[in-house]
Design a protein around this motif. Structure first.
Motif, short mmCIF file in Angstrom:
data_model
loop_
_atom_site.label_atom_id
_atom_site.label_comp_id
_atom_site.label_asym_id
_atom_site.label_seq_id
_atom_site.Cartn_x
_atom_site.Cartn_y
_atom_site.Cartn_z
N ASN A 51 0.81 -1.23 0.00
CA ASN A 51 0.00 0.00 0.00
C ASN A 51 0.84 1.27 0.00
O ASN A 51 0.36 2.33 0.38
CB ASN A 51 -0.92 -0.01 1.22
N LYS A 52 2.09 1.16 -0.42
CA LYS A 52 3.02 2.29 -0.34
C LYS A 52 2.51 3.54 -1.06
O LYS A 52 2.57 4.64 -0.51
CB LYS A 52 4.39 1.88 -0.87
N GLN A 53 1.96 3.39 -2.25
CA GLN A 53 1.49 4.57 -2.99
C GLN A 53 0.33 5.26 -2.28
O GLN A 53 0.28 6.49 -2.22
CB GLN A 53 1.09 4.17 -4.41
N THR A 54 -0.58 4.46 -1.74
CA THR A 54 -1.71 5.03 -1.01
C THR A 54 -1.22 5.79 0.21
O THR A 54 -1.66 6.90 0.49
CB THR A 54 -2.69 3.92 -0.60
N ASP A 56 1.76 7.04 0.73
CA ASP A 56 2.49 8.24 0.32
C ASP A 56 1.54 9.37 -0.05
O ASP A 56 1.82 10.54 0.21
CB ASP A 56 3.44 7.92 -0.84
N SER A 57 0.39 9.04 -0.64
CA SER A 57 -0.61 10.06 -0.96
C SER A 57 -1.20 10.67 0.31
O SER A 57 -1.39 11.89 0.40
CB SER A 57 -1.74 9.46 -1.79
N THR A 60 1.56 12.86 1.79
CA THR A 60 1.74 14.06 0.97
C THR A 60 0.63 15.08 1.23
O THR A 60 0.90 16.29 1.31
CB THR A 60 1.78 13.69 -0.53
N ARG A 80 5.23 5.83 6.95
CA ARG A 80 4.49 4.79 6.23
C ARG A 80 3.96 3.73 7.19
O ARG A 80 2.82 3.29 7.07
CB ARG A 80 5.37 4.15 5.17
#
Length: 126
Positions: A51-54, A56-57, A60, A80
């Motif tokens: 789920n790294k992209q989620t 990171d969003s 951010t 994270r």
């Protein structure tokens, strides 16, 4: 192994994953001395990796005048883990996730890491 120790091991593995191109399963085997991987470590490592992209969003969206790329690897990895716990681990209270994240940041980061992590997580949870 208690959750505090498991969280620290998961941090070390995820930090390595952030630096190297490995599969989570292989990174856990390489890092841990025993053949038996603690279930909480496995949950954190696999959950954060998947789920790294989620995450990171989410991180951010809580940053001011920063990008996820500018955050040092220690703080980024700690954030994270905490965001994963807050969003996906219902059996971990939010304040425990934040306190553990601040402790990890203070242990592995510099003198400002704990405050930075605490501030970002405060925005994530509001």
């Amino acid at each position: 192994m208690n959750r505090h120790a498991a969280r620290e091991k998961a941090f070390q593995i995820l930090f390595q994953l952030d630096m190297n191109d490995k599969e989570p399963e292989q990174a856990m085997k390489d890092h841990l001395e025993s053949l038996e991987v603690d279930p909480f470590i496995k949950t954190l490592v696999e959950g954060v990796a998947a789920n790294k992209q989620t995450m990171d969003s989410v991180i951010t969206a809580s940053l001011e005048n920063w990008t996820i790329e500018r955050i040092a690897s220690v703080e980024r990895t700690v954030l994270r883990i905490a965001v994963y716990e807050i969003r996906w681990q219902e059996d971990v209270p939010v304040n425990v996730s934040i306190n553990e994240a601040v402790e990890l940041a203070n242990l592995y980061g510099d003198e400002k890491s704990g405050k930075f992590v605490n501030g970002v997580l405060a925005k994530v949870t509001t």
